[in-house]
Design an enzyme around this catalytic site. Structure first.
Site, PDB file in Angstrom:
ATOM      1  N   GLU A   1     -12.235 -37.437 -36.860  1.00 28.34           N
ATOM      2  CA  GLU A   1     -11.110 -36.493 -36.776  1.00 28.34           C
ATOM      3  C   GLU A   1     -11.327 -35.405 -35.731  1.00 28.34           C
ATOM      4  O   GLU A   1     -10.386 -34.879 -35.156  1.00 28.34           O
ATOM      5  CB  GLU A   1     -10.833 -35.845 -38.137  1.00 28.34           C
ATOM      6  CG  GLU A   1     -10.252 -36.790 -39.185  1.00 28.34           C
ATOM      7  CD  GLU A   1     -11.332 -37.506 -39.988  1.00 28.34           C
ATOM      8  OE1 GLU A   1     -12.514 -37.478 -39.584  1.00 28.34           O
ATOM      9  OE2 GLU A   1     -10.985 -38.101 -41.028  1.00 28.34           O
TER      10      GLU A   1
ATOM     11  N   PHE B   1     -10.554 -34.567 -56.299  1.00 28.46           N
ATOM     12  CA  PHE B   1     -11.256 -35.393 -55.318  1.00 28.46           C
ATOM     13  C   PHE B   1     -10.705 -35.110 -53.916  1.00 28.46           C
ATOM     14  O   PHE B   1      -9.498 -35.139 -53.700  1.00 28.46           O
ATOM     15  CB  PHE B   1     -11.084 -36.873 -55.673  1.00 28.46           C
ATOM     16  CG  PHE B   1     -11.730 -37.786 -54.661  1.00 28.46           C
ATOM     17  CD1 PHE B   1     -13.100 -37.746 -54.449  1.00 28.46           C
ATOM     18  CD2 PHE B   1     -10.962 -38.655 -53.907  1.00 28.46           C
ATOM     19  CE1 PHE B   1     -13.695 -38.566 -53.503  1.00 28.46           C
ATOM     20  CE2 PHE B   1     -11.553 -39.474 -52.959  1.00 28.46           C
ATOM     21  CZ  PHE B   1     -12.929 -39.433 -52.755  1.00 28.46           C
ATOM     22  N   GLN B   2     -11.592 -34.819 -52.999  1.00 25.88           N
ATOM     23  CA  GLN B   2     -11.256 -34.517 -51.606  1.00 25.88           C
ATOM     24  C   GLN B   2     -10.321 -33.318 -51.467  1.00 25.88           C
ATOM     25  O   GLN B   2      -9.476 -33.273 -50.571  1.00 25.88           O
ATOM     26  CB  GLN B   2     -10.684 -35.749 -50.904  1.00 25.88           C
ATOM     27  CG  GLN B   2     -11.735 -36.847 -50.785  1.00 25.88           C
ATOM     28  CD  GLN B   2     -11.320 -37.974 -49.878  1.00 25.88           C
ATOM     29  OE1 GLN B   2     -10.144 -38.321 -49.808  1.00 25.88           O
ATOM     30  NE2 GLN B   2     -12.284 -38.556 -49.187  1.00 25.88           N
TER      31      GLN B   2
ATOM     32  N   LYS C   1       0.105 -34.569 -51.168  1.00 25.42           N
ATOM     33  CA  LYS C   1       0.530 -35.959 -51.246  1.00 25.42           C
ATOM     34  C   LYS C   1       1.916 -36.116 -51.877  1.00 25.42           C
ATOM     35  O   LYS C   1       2.777 -36.826 -51.355  1.00 25.42           O
ATOM     36  CB  LYS C   1      -0.497 -36.755 -52.058  1.00 25.42           C
ATOM     37  CG  LYS C   1      -0.212 -38.240 -52.079  1.00 25.42           C
ATOM     38  CD  LYS C   1      -1.311 -39.012 -52.780  1.00 25.42           C
ATOM     39  CE  LYS C   1      -1.053 -40.509 -52.663  1.00 25.42           C
ATOM     40  NZ  LYS C   1      -2.030 -41.300 -53.388  1.00 25.42           N
TER      41      LYS C   1
ATOM     42  N   MET D   1     -28.858 -26.682 -21.324  1.00 28.07           N
ATOM     43  CA  MET D   1     -28.541 -25.261 -21.260  1.00 28.07           C
ATOM     44  C   MET D   1     -29.455 -24.454 -22.174  1.00 28.07           C
ATOM     45  O   MET D   1     -29.907 -23.361 -21.810  1.00 28.07           O
ATOM     46  CB  MET D   1     -27.072 -25.023 -21.622  1.00 28.07           C
ATOM     47  CG  MET D   1     -26.637 -23.594 -21.473  1.00 28.07           C
ATOM     48  SD  MET D   1     -26.950 -22.968 -19.808  1.00 28.07           S
ATOM     49  CE  MET D   1     -25.412 -23.379 -19.014  1.00 28.07           C
TER      50      MET D   1
HETATM   51  C1  LIG Z   1     -21.440 -28.310 -31.312  1.00 25.55           C
HETATM   52  C2  LIG Z   1     -22.430 -27.506 -30.577  1.00 25.55           C
HETATM   53  N1  LIG Z   1     -23.699 -27.413 -31.026  1.00 25.55           N
HETATM   54  C3  LIG Z   1     -24.615 -26.671 -30.344  1.00 25.55           C
HETATM   55  C4  LIG Z   1     -24.265 -26.002 -29.216  1.00 25.55           C
HETATM   56  C5  LIG Z   1     -25.291 -25.154 -28.474  1.00 25.55           C
HETATM   57  N2  LIG Z   1     -25.518 -25.695 -27.141  1.00 25.55           N
HETATM   58  C6  LIG Z   1     -24.911 -25.211 -26.058  1.00 25.55           C
HETATM   59  S1  LIG Z   1     -25.310 -26.041 -24.666  1.00 25.55           S
HETATM   60  C7  LIG Z   1     -26.337 -27.060 -25.520  1.00 25.55           C
HETATM   61  C8  LIG Z   1     -27.084 -28.144 -24.813  1.00 25.55           C
HETATM   62  C9  LIG Z   1     -26.184 -29.225 -24.397  1.00 25.55           C
HETATM   63  O1  LIG Z   1     -26.974 -30.324 -23.998  1.00 25.55           O
HETATM   64  P1  LIG Z   1     -26.319 -31.521 -23.215  1.00 25.55           P
HETATM   65  O2  LIG Z   1     -25.094 -31.962 -23.908  1.00 25.55           O
HETATM   66  O3  LIG Z   1     -27.346 -32.545 -22.946  1.00 25.55           O
HETATM   67  O4  LIG Z   1     -25.840 -30.828 -21.876  1.00 25.55           O
HETATM   68  P2  LIG Z   1     -26.742 -30.207 -20.687  1.00 25.55           P
HETATM   69  O5  LIG Z   1     -26.847 -28.735 -20.925  1.00 25.55           O
HETATM   70  O6  LIG Z   1     -28.067 -30.885 -20.708  1.00 25.55           O
HETATM   71  O7  LIG Z   1     -25.952 -30.498 -19.466  1.00 25.55           O
HETATM   72  C10 LIG Z   1     -26.351 -26.741 -26.867  1.00 25.55           C
HETATM   73  C11 LIG Z   1     -27.178 -27.412 -27.877  1.00 25.55           C
HETATM   74  C12 LIG Z   1     -22.928 -26.114 -28.800  1.00 25.55           C
HETATM   75  N3  LIG Z   1     -22.468 -25.468 -27.721  1.00 25.55           N
HETATM   76  N4  LIG Z   1     -22.034 -26.870 -29.480  1.00 25.55           N
END
Ligand SMILES: Cc1ncc(C[n+]2csc(CCOP(=O)(O)OP(=O)(O)O)c2C)c(N)n1
Ligand SMILES: [Mg+2]
Lengths: 165, 581
Positions: free
Chosen positions: B47, B109-110, B159, B473
């Protein structure tokens, strides 16, 4: 600019389920202070009036009003000018009083504060008082020596004076 | 008519021809009605992807995107996508099933409190308790989502309400006494702003996502030419101004272009349009554009003064306000050539000396080179989406965008997993345009199951996975601010993305050397098939950045520029000059 002040905000809202949650949730989420909130029906059908007491500087107040206005179920918001606003609260005080002497003293105090006795039990008296929060505090302080069993306060509601909106 | 039929009729009355969804117990009546209807439905595989796809659809086309999920876990899975749309003011409608009205509140439920959950992440939400409310609610939802400051609306549909028979009346009214968005700017404020702009010697325009949402890119360009002001954008504003224009500075902020950050620091008048002054854009607010008077145009009055103090606010729709502003300035300017020529010359010197370097021969590939090859392979009307992380900031920094609604990214919420499903939604909205998602290896894995959807429905998006084996990042922050203690950011055994794609019946390709990206992407687009390109990049590449809490001029990390021997950057450090005075 940074001066903290207590504001009385009057909001006309749609009388619908969830509207209190929307307003309360907004205050929590944005970290706005909320000292008191009262809700009741208003002069308009399907609308309720909320009176919110909040502390903050001018900037915070501006944000509160703007954010409230953004809620779809909020129709109108006013920051009431303290000079031109009447503010009243209702308070019920249940006092432990068995002896005649104590009872008549309580009744006297209540009279002085234009309160009324609205319930008498074998061991208790209940006083109803309406007024500014300050006046209510004063009566509560006086009645403390008798032994207060319970207090129920509505929190202040407010309206502007004269023809002001 | 049944409630479920009213939902479909109302959606179609709003011009909806396609929805993204996933069924469940309480949605059986709605899905049963869908069975006979000509409303197209795309069965996503999660979703969250339905919500992001609806969001991508909305961002690419400007129309409201629709997603559907069942009660409980269906609704909670939609939540991330709804919050993403909310932060970026994207107009979507999320329809969630709910347990029958008689069961609400009994921990059925749900059952989950969808209304409560979505209250802080929607512009508004509704719960239908009677079938005859549905038509009005859907009409109101579209109106709210697509006007004023746009945003998501959720509808909770028990529902039994879907099953309820009622007499449909076409002449229902929508009544929203508390909703009156301001459109026209105040003429007095526009006059004041015009005078300030004409008096200024060093004006800069900062364009946010509001320019795109209000479709006022033409007006933005006209204003910039009229007053000879350079234009920088936020992440959300990317595409609102042609980045190959001499007056373009590129993106501003934490990962912004050096020229943009330094020029905003120096300007004496900052005209900000449709922007909410995110901390990622402003850096330390006390130091943000501290030499400038700030004019702020925004449709949402609550954005004025929320984060940054404003000298001249103008509340209204950017298109309408810019049109009057241009007219007013035009009149006032007659016979007055203005005094910004010197500023414009200075900017162009400045720009030449800090154009970021894109060409690298290295193996493993540098992301700059990959992005350069992506740019060279697609038309300007191709839509690119990004995921979140380094991949996103590299794209924002290095990729040249020229056209609104062609650069889609999760700005406010920074949702990993956004890029691929948003691309899917964008391609469904605009099948004629090429659509390329640029993702990280971490983020793509969060949504990779929807490769099944693009295969099943033949949605020929191309996903470029920038594979650095890191949550790049976060790893970058650990390197820069946490003594290189790389706690849980190395992804270790990453899957073979080519095989992963192939397992779903999607074309998989791998790119490892300069030149290959262009070739592979072009043939992927030509194939008309959904394709995944696994791009092996250098895990050590870091994008220069402004550390959190610092002013935007305090860029750390080596800023590699295109010129072999860059000339001195003519930055005049206004703060220091002031001290010397
Ligand atoms: C759903 C979610 N969980 C955690 C984060 C924290 N976060 C920001 S950037 C990042 C790393 C992303 O890694 P990747 O997808 O491999 O991209 P890269 O930075 O290596 O290009 C994380 C864990 C986020 N932004 N969103
Ligand atoms: Mg990565």
């Amino acid at each position: 600019m940074d001066e903290q002040r207590t504001h009385v905000i009057s909001a006309l809202v749609l009388h619908k389920p969830g509207v209190l949650q929307r307003v309360a949730g907004l205050f929590t989420r944005r970290g706005f202070n909320i000292e008191n909130i009262t809700v009741g029906t208003s002069e308009q059908e399907n609308m309720a009036r909320m009176t919110i007491i909040s502390k903050g500087d001018e900037k915070v107040l501006e944000q509160i009003i703007k954010q409230l206005n953004k809620l779809i179920d909020v129709v109108k918001v006013r920051d009431l000018d303290p000079e031109n606003t009447v503010k009243r609260e209702l308070c019920l005080i249940k006092i432990h009083a068995t002896s005649e002497k104590k009872r008549s003293e309580v009744i006297q105090y209540a009279n002085i504060f234009r309160g009324r006795i609205i319930d008498v039990g074998p061991e208790t008296l209940t006083v109803e008082i309406t007024g500014s929060p300050g006046k209510i505090e004063a009566l509560i302080d006086l009645l403390r020596v008798f032994g207060i069993k319970q207090i129920a306060r509505t929190g202040p509601t407010a309206i502007s004076r004269g023809t002001l909106d | 008519m049944k409630g479920s039929e009213a939902i479909i009729k109302s959606l179609k009355d709003q011009g909806v021809d396609i929805v993204f969804g996933y069924p469940g117990g309480v949605l059986l009546p709605l899905y049963d009605a869908l069975y006979d209807s000509d409303l197209e439905h795309i069965l996503v595989r999660h979703e969250q992807c339905a919500a992001h796809a609806a969001d991508g659809y909305a961002r690419a086309s400007g129309k409201v995107g629709v997603c559907i999920g069942t009660s409980g876990p269906g609704a909670t899975n939609l939540v991330t996508g709804i919050a993403t749309a909310h932060m970026d003011s994207s107009p979507i409608l999320a329809i969630a099933g709910q347990v029958g009205t008689a069961l609400i509140g009994r921990d059925a439920f749900q059952e989950v409190d969808t209304l409560g959950l979505t209250m802080p992440i929607t512009k508004h939400n509704f719960q239908a308790m009677q079938a005859d409310e549905i038509a009005g609610m859907i009409k109101s939802a579209f109106y709210i989502a697509s006007t004023g400051r746009q945003g998501p609306v959720a509808i909770d549909l028990p529902k039994d309400v879907q099953e309820q028979e009622f007499e449909y009346k076409a002449d229902f009214q929508i009544d929203l006494p508390g909703y009156k968005p301001t459109r026209k700017g105040h003429p007095g404020q526009i006059k004041k702003a015009s005078n300030l702009i004409l008096k200024s010697k060093k004006p800069v325009i900062l364009a946010g996502g509001g320019v795109i949402l209000s479709e006022s890119s033409d007006e933005l360009l006209e204003l910039s030419k009229l007053i000879k002001a350079p234009v920088t954008t936020t992440l959300m504003g990317k595409g609102s101004f042609p980045e190959d224009d001499p007056l373009s500075l590129g993106m501003l902020g934490m990962h912004g272009r050096k020229v943009a950050n330094l020029v905003v620091d120096e300007c004496d008048c900052l005209i900000v349009i449709g922007c909410r002054f995110s901390d990622r854009t402003t850096g330390k607010v006390d130091e943000f554009a501290s030499n400038a008077k700030i004019i702020h145009i925004d449709v949402d009055p609550a954005e004025i003064g929320k984060n940054v103090d404003i000298d001249i606010p103008i509340v209204g729709d950017a298109k309408i306000v810019l049109t009057s502003l241009i007219k007013t300035i035009g009149k006032l300017k007659e016979g007055n050539p203005g005094s910004t020529k010197e500023w414009a010359d200075y900017i162009s010197d400045f720009k030449i000396n800090c154009i970021p370097r894109l060409s690298f021969e290295d193996v493993p590939l540098k992301p700059q080179q990959v992005i350069k090859e992506i740019r060279d392979s697609i038309d300007y009307d191709a839509i690119v989406t990004t995921d979140v992380g380094q991949n996103q900031m590299w794209m924002a920094h290095y990729f040249t965008s020229k056209i609104p609604r062609t650069f889609l990214s999760s700005g406010g919420l920074g949702t990993m997993g956004f890029g691929f499903p948003a691309a899917m939604g964008a391609k469904v909205a605009l099948p004629e345009n090429d659509v390329v998602a640029v993702c990280g290896d971490g983020g793509f894995l969060m949504v990779c199951q929807d490769l099944a959807t693009v295969r099943e429905y033949d949605i020929p998006v191309v996903v470029c996975v920038l594979n650095n084996r890191y949550l790049g990042m976060v790893a970058q922050w650990q390197k820069l601010f946490y003594d290189e203690r790389m706690s849980h950011t190395h992804l270790g055994e990453v899957p073979d993305f080519v095989k992963l794609a192939e397992a779903f019946g999607v074309r998989g390709e791998r790119v490892e050397k300069p030149g290959e990206m262009k070739e592979t992407l072009q043939s992927a687009l030509k194939s008309g098939e959904p394709t995944l390109i696994d791009v092996i990049i250098d895990p050590d590449e870091i994008l220069p950045m402004v550390p959190p809490g610092c002013g935007i001029t305090e860029i750390i990390g080596e800023y590699k520029v295109e010129r072999e021997v860059p000339g001195e950057i003519p930055y005049r450090a206004p703060h220091k000059e002031k001290e010397g005075e």
